[in-house]
Design a protein around this motif. Structure first.
Motif, mmCIF file in Angstrom:
data_model
loop_
_atom_site.group_PDB
_atom_site.id
_atom_site.type_symbol
_atom_site.label_atom_id
_atom_site.label_comp_id
_atom_site.label_asym_id
_atom_site.label_seq_id
_atom_site.Cartn_x
_atom_site.Cartn_y
_atom_site.Cartn_z
ATOM 1 N N ASP A 26 5.612 -6.710 -3.753
ATOM 2 C CA ASP A 26 4.984 -6.300 -5.002
ATOM 3 C C ASP A 26 5.204 -7.336 -6.093
ATOM 4 O O ASP A 26 5.884 -8.344 -5.904
ATOM 5 C CB ASP A 26 5.496 -4.918 -5.440
ATOM 6 C CG ASP A 26 7.022 -4.869 -5.519
ATOM 7 O OD1 ASP A 26 7.613 -5.793 -6.111
ATOM 8 O OD2 ASP A 26 7.607 -3.911 -5.011
ATOM 9 N N ALA A 145 -4.908 1.543 2.367
ATOM 10 C CA ALA A 145 -4.943 0.158 2.840
ATOM 11 C C ALA A 145 -4.962 0.138 4.364
ATOM 12 O O ALA A 145 -4.310 0.958 5.014
ATOM 13 C CB ALA A 145 -3.743 -0.632 2.317
ATOM 14 N N LEU A 205 -1.812 -6.100 -0.608
ATOM 15 C CA LEU A 205 -1.268 -5.152 -1.577
ATOM 16 C C LEU A 205 -0.909 -5.892 -2.861
ATOM 17 O O LEU A 205 -0.455 -7.025 -2.830
ATOM 18 C CB LEU A 205 -0.034 -4.465 -1.016
ATOM 19 C CG LEU A 205 -0.233 -3.616 0.239
ATOM 20 C CD1 LEU A 205 1.096 -3.002 0.655
ATOM 21 C CD2 LEU A 205 -1.262 -2.525 0.001
ATOM 22 N N VAL A 208 2.307 -1.983 -5.249
ATOM 23 C CA VAL A 208 2.528 -0.651 -4.704
ATOM 24 C C VAL A 208 4.015 -0.381 -4.664
ATOM 25 O O VAL A 208 4.787 -1.227 -4.204
ATOM 26 C CB VAL A 208 1.928 -0.555 -3.286
ATOM 27 C CG1 VAL A 208 2.205 0.827 -2.704
ATOM 28 C CG2 VAL A 208 0.444 -0.829 -3.333
#
Length: 209
Positions: A26, A145, A205, A208
């Protein structure tokens, strides 16, 4: 970020753990952590009745995420696709021999499936194939996802090697010059289709948690 993996398969867990080592998931730079989904053994497995890897991966991720509110749940479906067999055994890779009506003894599933594949490929010249994995990531029953990973190879006429599992003794990897069953554990982990799918998933991503 903790991903709760909806599997008890030690081979899959090993592949995912290797792929996650050192990865940041992240914007804050947090590392990826993997854990087996809590209470997984007490849950009845859903019927994997979809016609595609993605369909089964989504089905499983949604099902297990509903049973674990608030957690990030990772599910997969994977198998072997053979070009000349029009993508079979595909989603039926673990049940290929049984689907062909062959008797399968407990503990002999891999051997039976390999024998069935050799029989199906007996007269084939084109022996191109791939290991393929599709991952789905869900929270509270909603998939947000998916990602795909594959490893290209060829099907041999005879099994070679004693390592790995599944179709590894028949799956020849040109870049290694040997089958996955002959490859070192490090090479198997490095080239894993599951690992490639996980890295692709995490690359897509953003933030998240």
């Amino acid at each position: 970020m903790i991903l709760h993996v909806a599997t008890t398969n030690t081979g899959k867990l090993r592949d995912f753990a290797f792929a996650a080592e050192g990865l940041q998931a992240d914007a804050s730079g947090g590392p990826v952590q993997l854990a087996t989904l809590p209470g997984l053994s007490a849950l009845a497995a859903p019927a994997e009745d979809q016609e595609t890897f993605e369909g089964n991966a989504r089905l499983k991720a949604e099902y297990y995420a509903r049973a674990a509110p608030g957690l990030l749940v990772l599910a997969d479906d994977s198998g072997l696709e053979v070009d000349t067999l029009e993508g079979r055994p595909g989603v039926r890779s673990a049940r290929f021999a049984a689907d062909l009506g062959r008797s399968v003894e407990t503990g002999e599933i891999d051997a039976a499936n390999n024998d069935a594949l050799l029989l199906a490929m007996l007269e084939q010249v084109n022996r191109r194939a791939r290991y393929r994995c599709v991952l789905a990531l869900a929270r509270d029953g909603v998939v947000f996802a998916t990602a795909d990973g594959s490893l290209e190879g060829e099907i041999l006429t005879d099994p070679e090697g004693a390592g790995g599992f599944g179709y590894d003794p028949l799956f020849f990897v040109p870049e290694l010059g040997c089958t996955m069953a002959q490859a070192s554990p490090e090479d198997r982990l490095r080239l894993s289709h599951r690992g490639r799918a996980l890295r692709a998933l995490l690359a897509g991503l953003e933030d998240v948690r």
